[in-house]
Design a protein around this motif. Structure first.
Motif, PDB file in Angstrom:
ATOM      1  N   GLY A  61      26.585 -16.436 -18.708  1.00 50.50           N
ATOM      2  CA  GLY A  61      27.843 -16.048 -18.079  1.00 50.50           C
ATOM      3  C   GLY A  61      29.064 -16.204 -18.964  1.00 50.50           C
ATOM      4  O   GLY A  61      30.093 -15.569 -18.728  1.00 50.50           O
ATOM      5  N   LEU A  62      28.965 -17.031 -19.986  1.00 51.40           N
ATOM      6  CA  LEU A  62      30.086 -17.198 -20.920  1.00 51.40           C
ATOM      7  C   LEU A  62      30.169 -16.057 -21.925  1.00 51.40           C
ATOM      8  O   LEU A  62      31.243 -15.790 -22.471  1.00 51.40           O
ATOM      9  CB  LEU A  62      29.959 -18.524 -21.669  1.00 51.40           C
ATOM     10  N   ILE A  63      29.055 -15.384 -22.200  1.00 45.01           N
ATOM     11  CA  ILE A  63      29.016 -14.390 -23.264  1.00 45.01           C
ATOM     12  C   ILE A  63      28.756 -12.972 -22.748  1.00 45.01           C
ATOM     13  O   ILE A  63      29.488 -12.035 -23.072  1.00 45.01           O
ATOM     14  CB  ILE A  63      27.931 -14.761 -24.308  1.00 45.01           C
ATOM     15  N   LEU A  64      27.708 -12.806 -21.964  1.00 41.55           N
ATOM     16  CA  LEU A  64      27.238 -11.464 -21.604  1.00 41.55           C
ATOM     17  C   LEU A  64      28.243 -10.593 -20.845  1.00 41.55           C
ATOM     18  O   LEU A  64      28.366  -9.405 -21.165  1.00 41.55           O
ATOM     19  CB  LEU A  64      25.922 -11.554 -20.838  1.00 41.55           C
ATOM     20  N   PRO A  65      28.970 -11.105 -19.862  1.00 40.70           N
ATOM     21  CA  PRO A  65      29.905 -10.212 -19.169  1.00 40.70           C
ATOM     22  C   PRO A  65      30.943  -9.582 -20.093  1.00 40.70           C
ATOM     23  O   PRO A  65      31.264  -8.404 -19.963  1.00 40.70           O
ATOM     24  CB  PRO A  65      30.575 -11.116 -18.140  1.00 40.70           C
ATOM     25  N   ALA A  66      31.431 -10.352 -21.043  1.00 41.28           N
ATOM     26  CA  ALA A  66      32.435  -9.824 -21.973  1.00 41.28           C
ATOM     27  C   ALA A  66      31.814  -8.855 -22.973  1.00 41.28           C
ATOM     28  O   ALA A  66      32.385  -7.804 -23.273  1.00 41.28           O
ATOM     29  CB  ALA A  66      33.109 -10.968 -22.716  1.00 41.28           C
ATOM     30  N   LEU A  68      29.030  -7.058 -22.649  1.00 38.36           N
ATOM     31  CA  LEU A  68      28.558  -5.846 -21.985  1.00 38.36           C
ATOM     32  C   LEU A  68      29.673  -5.090 -21.263  1.00 38.36           C
ATOM     33  O   LEU A  68      29.493  -3.942 -20.882  1.00 38.36           O
ATOM     34  CB  LEU A  68      27.447  -6.195 -20.988  1.00 38.36           C
ATOM     35  N   GLY A  69      30.804  -5.737 -21.054  1.00 37.16           N
ATOM     36  CA  GLY A  69      31.914  -5.102 -20.362  1.00 37.16           C
ATOM     37  C   GLY A  69      31.671  -4.936 -18.871  1.00 37.16           C
ATOM     38  O   GLY A  69      32.291  -4.103 -18.222  1.00 37.16           O
ATOM     39  N   ILE A  70      30.750  -5.716 -18.340  1.00 33.35           N
ATOM     40  CA  ILE A  70      30.430  -5.656 -16.919  1.00 33.35           C
ATOM     41  C   ILE A  70      30.979  -6.910 -16.249  1.00 33.35           C
ATOM     42  O   ILE A  70      30.526  -8.019 -16.530  1.00 33.35           O
ATOM     43  CB  ILE A  70      28.911  -5.553 -16.700  1.00 33.35           C
ATOM     44  N   ALA A  71      31.963  -6.746 -15.400  1.00 29.36           N
ATOM     45  CA  ALA A  71      32.597  -7.854 -14.679  1.00 29.36           C
ATOM     46  C   ALA A  71      33.030  -8.983 -15.615  1.00 29.36           C
ATOM     47  O   ALA A  71      32.622 -10.131 -15.450  1.00 29.36           O
ATOM     48  CB  ALA A  71      31.674  -8.382 -13.594  1.00 29.36           C
ATOM     49  N   PRO A  72      33.893  -8.677 -16.605  1.00 31.86           N
ATOM     50  CA  PRO A  72      34.317  -9.724 -17.545  1.00 31.86           C
ATOM     51  C   PRO A  72      35.086 -10.874 -16.903  1.00 31.86           C
ATOM     52  O   PRO A  72      35.245 -11.920 -17.519  1.00 31.86           O
ATOM     53  CB  PRO A  72      35.181  -8.978 -18.562  1.00 31.86           C
ATOM     54  N   VAL A  73      35.525 -10.718 -15.662  1.00 32.72           N
ATOM     55  CA  VAL A  73      36.195 -11.822 -14.978  1.00 32.72           C
ATOM     56  C   VAL A  73      35.237 -12.992 -14.763  1.00 32.72           C
ATOM     57  O   VAL A  73      35.670 -14.125 -14.525  1.00 32.72           O
ATOM     58  CB  VAL A  73      36.811 -11.343 -13.637  1.00 32.72           C
ATOM     59  N   THR A  78      32.910 -18.635 -14.962  1.00 33.89           N
ATOM     60  CA  THR A  78      31.802 -19.439 -15.489  1.00 33.89           C
ATOM     61  C   THR A  78      32.327 -20.644 -16.252  1.00 33.89           C
ATOM     62  O   THR A  78      31.793 -21.747 -16.119  1.00 33.89           O
ATOM     63  CB  THR A  78      30.903 -18.588 -16.403  1.00 33.89           C
ATOM     64  N   ALA A  79      33.374 -20.445 -17.046  1.00 35.45           N
ATOM     65  CA  ALA A  79      33.950 -21.569 -17.799  1.00 35.45           C
ATOM     66  C   ALA A  79      34.470 -22.644 -16.849  1.00 35.45           C
ATOM     67  O   ALA A  79      34.312 -23.843 -17.120  1.00 35.45           O
ATOM     68  CB  ALA A  79      35.060 -21.065 -18.720  1.00 35.45           C
ATOM     69  N   ALA A  80      35.074 -22.236 -15.751  1.00 41.84           N
ATOM     70  CA  ALA A  80      35.539 -23.220 -14.763  1.00 41.84           C
ATOM     71  C   ALA A  80      34.360 -23.963 -14.148  1.00 41.84           C
ATOM     72  O   ALA A  80      34.422 -25.182 -13.934  1.00 41.84           O
ATOM     73  CB  ALA A  80      36.363 -22.522 -13.686  1.00 41.84           C
ATOM     74  N   CYS A  81      33.278 -23.255 -13.884  1.00 39.79           N
ATOM     75  CA  CYS A  81      32.079 -23.908 -13.337  1.00 39.79           C
ATOM     76  C   CYS A  81      31.454 -24.862 -14.357  1.00 39.79           C
ATOM     77  O   CYS A  81      30.972 -25.937 -13.995  1.00 39.79           O
ATOM     78  CB  CYS A  81      31.063 -22.858 -12.896  1.00 39.79           C
ATOM     79  N   VAL A  82      31.477 -24.477 -15.632  1.00 41.49           N
ATOM     80  CA  VAL A  82      30.965 -25.354 -16.684  1.00 41.49           C
ATOM     81  C   VAL A  82      31.829 -26.612 -16.768  1.00 41.49           C
ATOM     82  O   VAL A  82      31.314 -27.715 -16.975  1.00 41.49           O
ATOM     83  CB  VAL A  82      30.896 -24.621 -18.042  1.00 41.49           C
ATOM     84  N   ALA A  83      33.127 -26.454 -16.598  1.00 35.43           N
ATOM     85  CA  ALA A  83      34.007 -27.625 -16.584  1.00 35.43           C
ATOM     86  C   ALA A  83      33.603 -28.571 -15.454  1.00 35.43           C
ATOM     87  O   ALA A  83      33.545 -29.794 -15.653  1.00 35.43           O
ATOM     88  CB  ALA A  83      35.465 -27.191 -16.431  1.00 35.43           C
ATOM     89  N   LEU A  84      33.290 -28.013 -14.291  1.00 35.49           N
ATOM     90  CA  LEU A  84      32.827 -28.859 -13.182  1.00 35.49           C
ATOM     91  C   LEU A  84      31.499 -29.535 -13.507  1.00 35.49           C
ATOM     92  O   LEU A  84      31.272 -30.689 -13.122  1.00 35.49           O
ATOM     93  CB  LEU A  84      32.701 -28.028 -11.905  1.00 35.49           C
ATOM     94  N   LEU A  85      30.622 -28.825 -14.210  1.00 37.67           N
ATOM     95  CA  LEU A  85      29.349 -29.406 -14.638  1.00 37.67           C
ATOM     96  C   LEU A  85      29.594 -30.633 -15.516  1.00 37.67           C
ATOM     97  O   LEU A  85      28.966 -31.680 -15.335  1.00 37.67           O
ATOM     98  CB  LEU A  85      28.518 -28.366 -15.394  1.00 37.67           C
ATOM     99  N   ARG A 119      41.119 -17.354 -20.721  1.00 35.51           N
ATOM    100  CA  ARG A 119      40.645 -16.078 -20.170  1.00 35.51           C
ATOM    101  C   ARG A 119      41.277 -15.744 -18.821  1.00 35.51           C
ATOM    102  O   ARG A 119      41.386 -14.583 -18.474  1.00 35.51           O
ATOM    103  CB  ARG A 119      39.126 -16.064 -20.076  1.00 35.51           C
ATOM    104  N   PHE A 120      41.693 -16.747 -18.061  1.00 30.44           N
ATOM    105  CA  PHE A 120      42.449 -16.471 -16.839  1.00 30.44           C
ATOM    106  C   PHE A 120      43.893 -16.133 -17.172  1.00 30.44           C
ATOM    107  O   PHE A 120      44.516 -15.347 -16.480  1.00 30.44           O
ATOM    108  CB  PHE A 120      42.426 -17.669 -15.887  1.00 30.44           C
TER     109      PHE A 120
END
Length: 125
Positions: A61-66, A68-73, A78-85, A119-120
């Motif tokens: 989720g950190l790499i592929l959306p950007a 592939l250009g599919i739902a880059p948001v 994902t980065a926020a979720c990783v921060a929670l992890l 990214r936000f």
């Protein structure tokens, strides 16, 4: 700034991919490596597999959306979720009294917050 965010996201994805080894390596072997790996004995093998799957999905989720250009948001989400992890990992280390091994978790937490903020905010896709 864009380059720094890509490097940070790639570093974080690499760390998460390496961390998924707990899915394949027996937890006794991880715990035998040293003090930093002793935490795995607090979790069942199923819980470790679950954590590893989440880390694998986060790395993607950190790499592929950007790329592939599919739902880059999904990258900052994902980065926020990783921060929670890593907040959870830091809490677990504090609960276990492993203050010496908390520094990498705090570093990865800071990198994840940087990617989410970047990214936000100033450098969205």
């Amino acid at each position: 700034m864009n380059l720094a965010l890509w490097v940070a996201a790639s570093l974080l994805a690499t760390v998460l991919l390496i961390s998924t080894s707990k899915m394949f390596v027996p937890r006794e072997r991880i715990a035998a490596v040293g003090h930093a790996g002793a935490w795995v004995m607090d979790f069942s093998p199923a819980a470790l597999r679950g954590i590893a799957v989440l880390e694998l999905l986060a790395a993607a989720g950190l790499i592929l959306p950007a790329v592939l250009g599919i739902a880059p948001v999904l990258v900052p989400v994902t980065a926020a979720c990783v921060a929670l992890l890593f907040v959870g990992a830091t809490g677990m280390r504090l609960r276990r009294g492993e203050r010496a091994t908390i520094v990498p978790d705090l570093l990865y937490l800071a990198v994840a917050v940087f990617v989410a903020w970047g990214r936000f905010g100033p450098e969205p896709f």
